[in-house]
Scaffold this motif. Sequence first.
Motif, short mmCIF file in Angstrom:
data_model
loop_
_atom_site.label_atom_id
_atom_site.label_comp_id
_atom_site.label_asym_id
_atom_site.label_seq_id
_atom_site.Cartn_x
_atom_site.Cartn_y
_atom_site.Cartn_z
N ARG A 16 32.03 43.30 37.96
CA ARG A 16 31.97 41.90 37.26
C ARG A 16 31.14 41.06 38.41
NH1 ARG A 16 35.92 38.50 39.01
NH2 ARG A 16 37.10 40.16 40.70
N GLY A 17 31.67 41.30 39.49
CA GLY A 17 30.96 40.34 40.71
C GLY A 17 30.08 39.71 41.69
N THR A 18 30.09 41.57 42.44
CA THR A 18 29.24 42.69 42.88
C THR A 18 27.39 42.13 42.57
OG1 THR A 18 30.44 43.15 44.74
CG2 THR A 18 28.40 43.73 45.23
N LYS A 200 44.11 39.70 37.23
CA LYS A 200 43.56 40.29 36.64
C LYS A 200 43.72 39.79 35.17
CE LYS A 200 42.96 43.36 40.03
NZ LYS A 200 42.35 43.56 40.72
N ILE A 201 43.67 38.28 34.94
CA ILE A 201 43.28 37.86 34.11
C ILE A 201 41.59 37.78 33.01
CG2 ILE A 201 43.03 35.20 34.56
CD1 ILE A 201 44.45 36.80 31.02
N HIS A 202 40.90 37.59 34.41
CA HIS A 202 39.44 38.31 33.97
C HIS A 202 39.18 39.24 33.48
CE1 HIS A 202 39.97 40.14 37.84
NE2 HIS A 202 39.12 40.89 38.05
N LEU A 203 40.18 40.80 33.59
CA LEU A 203 39.37 41.79 33.16
C LEU A 203 39.64 41.10 31.34
CD1 LEU A 203 41.34 44.02 35.07
CD2 LEU A 203 38.96 43.11 34.96
N LEU A 204 40.95 40.18 31.17
CA LEU A 204 40.89 40.26 29.48
C LEU A 204 39.72 39.11 28.74
CD1 LEU A 204 45.27 39.73 29.25
CD2 LEU A 204 43.66 41.35 28.22
N CYS A 205 39.32 37.88 29.77
CA CYS A 205 38.64 37.32 30.08
C CYS A 205 36.83 38.35 29.08
CB CYS A 205 38.62 36.85 30.77
SG CYS A 205 40.04 35.53 31.02
N MET A 206 36.77 39.76 30.44
CA MET A 206 35.68 39.89 30.23
C MET A 206 35.69 40.95 28.65
SD MET A 206 35.83 41.48 34.17
CE MET A 206 34.38 43.16 33.41
N LEU A 207 36.80 40.92 28.15
CA LEU A 207 36.83 42.01 26.82
C LEU A 207 35.79 40.41 25.67
CD1 LEU A 207 40.65 42.76 26.66
CD2 LEU A 207 38.51 44.09 26.65
N CYS A 583 27.07 34.09 32.02
CA CYS A 583 28.75 34.16 32.77
C CYS A 583 28.53 32.70 33.43
CB CYS A 583 29.10 35.94 33.77
SG CYS A 583 30.96 34.80 33.50
N LEU A 584 29.45 32.25 33.09
CA LEU A 584 29.67 30.49 34.03
C LEU A 584 30.49 30.91 35.02
CD1 LEU A 584 28.83 27.92 31.51
CD2 LEU A 584 27.24 28.63 33.08
N TYR A 585 31.45 31.66 34.43
CA TYR A 585 31.99 32.27 35.67
C TYR A 585 32.35 32.71 37.28
CZ TYR A 585 36.23 31.17 31.65
OH TYR A 585 37.02 30.82 31.82
N VAL A 586 30.71 33.19 37.19
CA VAL A 586 30.25 33.94 37.54
C VAL A 586 30.17 32.46 38.89
CG1 VAL A 586 28.08 34.89 39.03
CG2 VAL A 586 29.31 35.70 36.84
N ASP A 587 29.62 31.65 38.38
CA ASP A 587 28.85 30.43 38.83
C ASP A 587 30.12 29.76 39.74
OD1 ASP A 587 25.74 29.07 38.54
OD2 ASP A 587 26.81 30.32 36.60
N LEU A 588 30.90 29.79 39.13
CA LEU A 588 32.23 28.87 39.90
C LEU A 588 32.74 29.75 40.68
CD1 LEU A 588 33.64 27.57 36.40
CD2 LEU A 588 32.91 26.10 37.37
N LEU A 589 33.57 30.83 40.39
CA LEU A 589 33.60 31.77 41.55
C LEU A 589 33.07 31.57 42.96
CD1 LEU A 589 34.55 35.04 39.12
CD2 LEU A 589 35.92 33.68 39.84
#
Length: 604
Positions: A16-18, A200-207, A583-589
């Motif tokens: 997800r991140g690295t 861990k809510i991101h795991l549900l978003c990833m679905l 995945c714009l979440y990556v930019d925000l994270l």
Amino acid sequence: MWWFLLFLEWLVDWARGTFWYLFGRRSGLCKGTISPAGPHVVEQKKKDRVLRKEFDEIEVPSNLDVIVIGSGIGGLTAAATLAKLGKKVLVLEQDKQAGGLCKTFTEKGFEFDCGFHYLGQLHENSFLKIALDLITDGQVHFAEQGSHVDTVVIGKGTQYKEYTIYNGKKQMEAHLKKQFPNDTKAVEEFFKIMKICSKKIHLLCMLKMVPLWFARFILRSGIADLISPIYRYSRTSTTDMVQSFTSNRDLLTVFSQIFYGVPPKNSSCMIDALFLHHSKRGVYYPKGGASEIPYHIIQVLEKHGGKVLVNAPVSSILVTSQHAYGVAVKTGGNDVEIQAPVIISNAGMFTTFKKLLTPEIQANPKIQDYLHTLKPGKGFFQVFAGFNGINEELGISSTNMRLYKSNNMDEVMEEYFDSDKEDAPDSIPMMYISFPSAKDPTSCTRFPGQSRMVIHTMVNPKWFGQWNNVNETERGEEYEKYKMRFANHLFDWACVHFPKLKEKLVLLHAVSPINMHGLGATYGSMLSAEHNLERNQPLNIAKIRCNTPIKNLYLSGQDVFSAGYSGALHGGLLCASSVVDHCLYVDLLLQQKKLKRKVVKKLE
């Protein structure tokens, strides 16, 4: 075995991140800086020029990239995000004011928010704050509220018990343990669940973002449960989870206090845990009222070439060969066609598929399968009360109050929604009370000597069914009397706890499911689709996506993610991510990481 589970979780987090950090492309969303907060705008005419820009054909920009239907927070978030990424965006709002449930309205000199109460998780460098600052340019001024967030009252009349909820990373749990000394272990267990769900809510978003076949595979194979218990919490009811710790029904009621129309036996433990966690780090209210949020989002949108037009009811989405290419706007008795390669609906899944598409398209089996995943939520009933008196005179504060007739909400809610229309106004089992004037420090200067109260409860829409398609001016005395039976009962219940209100009352205004602030929501549900246990089954979470069976048509808002302001905002971010296929979440994270590093350097 434990090391294998840790390895799996590490692998998911790495993927997800690295991976994105090392190899993923950046969208440019977080380029530039957030402006210093400007002065708070008080002049209503200046705000109206932004929030009430009337639709006209000549106002429609040429060469549009995106059309957004509905100006609620989900729609505005998607619009502002895409505009910042270089898209030319037009937002169309059917009502006379933009903002959805973040609108404000005035009734006989008293200003009220339509549906906003407070925001949590806005502490420094939190994800929600970073996202909100991005779409408002950091221009919304928030007032942090007192540490006493909620009071939960169980019982009616003079026979009731009170439990208080205080914020604070450690204080919230410690305070609940003091009130439930025989159930400290149960409190600890629920707070462990809260922590896991928030992390861990991101795991549900990833679905929602991985291929559906892959989501099905990891869920049906059991791999998901090996990765994290959040999948189990999501599909387990709050009643079942809490009863595995304790038989104390008062504690169950406190854990599920953020009532959204679903009794604990049919609500997801994960959702209730996240709602309670939302206020853990403090709660905030926008200075000047809820409309400050859309006011500043729209200015960011306009700065990047976008536009929001009101009094622009979309009558249909234009579709050919199973792809959307525009919308028809009803104006002056005629339909005006506006075209764009991307259409986003923030009008809710049911309105989008059942009202804005032709019957032939609705019959598409893929659309029917999409619809069957969700069901409409319960109707909302609101009471707006205005008083000549200030906080001290009325004995009110910024603390919210949540009142429940009984600690057996599973039973009483079922009885209530099944009750006869005539009995229903006298059988209300729960309500929520908020005092927005006590939350907003600008209220005493903008409206000196005034105070305002908002009451929410849930109703069965069928009780108001006979007036559903009747013009507001033609509903007659019977409707007003029936509506005010609910309103008076709720107000009298509130006066049990705030006895000074009655003598200072100036205005009592009721809003039923059929005139819910011009939202056009199915059955008057402010939360759109019902947030029940079925909806939160992990596979259904994976199925409910921004992409629809119709090419170029996307969904945003609460139906995509979850209830409330934060849920709608995340729905907007997920939608924008789907449109740009990134995945714009990556930019925000990554932005969050960068800001946190700056704080550490300052401290050094």
